[in-house]
Design a protein around this motif. Structure first.
Motif, mmCIF file in Angstrom:
data_model
loop_
_atom_site.group_PDB
_atom_site.id
_atom_site.type_symbol
_atom_site.label_atom_id
_atom_site.label_comp_id
_atom_site.label_asym_id
_atom_site.label_seq_id
_atom_site.Cartn_x
_atom_site.Cartn_y
_atom_site.Cartn_z
ATOM 1 N N ASP A 153 1.144 2.429 1.969
ATOM 2 C CA ASP A 153 0.974 1.127 2.181
ATOM 3 C C ASP A 153 -0.309 0.575 2.296
ATOM 4 O O ASP A 153 -0.350 -0.716 1.553
ATOM 5 N N ASN A 154 -1.135 1.017 2.910
ATOM 6 C CA ASN A 154 -2.682 0.651 2.928
ATOM 7 C C ASN A 154 -2.958 0.415 1.258
ATOM 8 O O ASN A 154 -3.767 -0.305 0.916
ATOM 9 N N LEU A 155 -2.845 1.728 0.546
ATOM 10 C CA LEU A 155 -3.198 1.740 -0.847
ATOM 11 C C LEU A 155 -2.783 0.369 -1.679
ATOM 12 O O LEU A 155 -3.075 -0.146 -2.479
ATOM 13 N N LEU A 156 -1.243 0.070 -1.534
ATOM 14 C CA LEU A 156 -0.500 -0.875 -2.041
ATOM 15 C C LEU A 156 -1.318 -2.318 -1.930
ATOM 16 O O LEU A 156 -1.576 -2.853 -2.767
ATOM 17 N N TYR A 157 -1.671 -2.490 -0.608
ATOM 18 C CA TYR A 157 -2.220 -3.918 -0.242
ATOM 19 C C TYR A 157 -3.805 -3.781 -1.048
ATOM 20 O O TYR A 157 -4.118 -4.861 -1.431
ATOM 21 N N GLN A 158 -4.357 -2.449 -1.211
ATOM 22 C CA GLN A 158 -5.641 -2.733 -1.849
ATOM 23 C C GLN A 158 -5.230 -2.928 -3.393
ATOM 24 O O GLN A 158 -6.106 -3.686 -4.110
#
Length: 93
Positions: A71-76
């Motif tokens: 999820d954090n990578l998605l937002y990046q």
């Protein structure tokens, strides 16, 4: 496997394998979907984008920690302009 986890977010689970091959497949998918609006011209202003966070799940990490990481990578990926796959290696550069 694929499943909707909320809103416009989906979880795709791939069998164990080469992460770079999965990433290449996802990038091809993003490119192909980017051509959809021209085929759906009756929908004025339609735009299709995908932002993807890609991570491995292994026996050393819990599933929820891996999903949080993805999820954090998605937002990046979204912050970098969408239409891309960001994975653990991309994130380290």
């Amino acid at each position: 496997m694929i499943g909707r986890i909320g809103g416009e977010e989906f979880l795709l689970v791939f069998p164990a394998g080469e992460k770079q091959a999965v990433k290449a497949s996802l990038e091809s998918f993003i490119q192909a979907c980017g051509k959809l609006p021209s085929k759906l011209s009756q929908y004025d202003g339609l735009s299709v984008t995908f932002s993807i966070g890609l991570t491995n799940v292994d026996t050393r990490r819990e599933l929820m920690a891996s999903m949080t990481n993805a999820d954090n990578l998605l937002y990046q990926a979204k912050a970098q302009g969408k239409r891309r796959v960001v994975d653990d290696e991309t994130n380290q550069q």
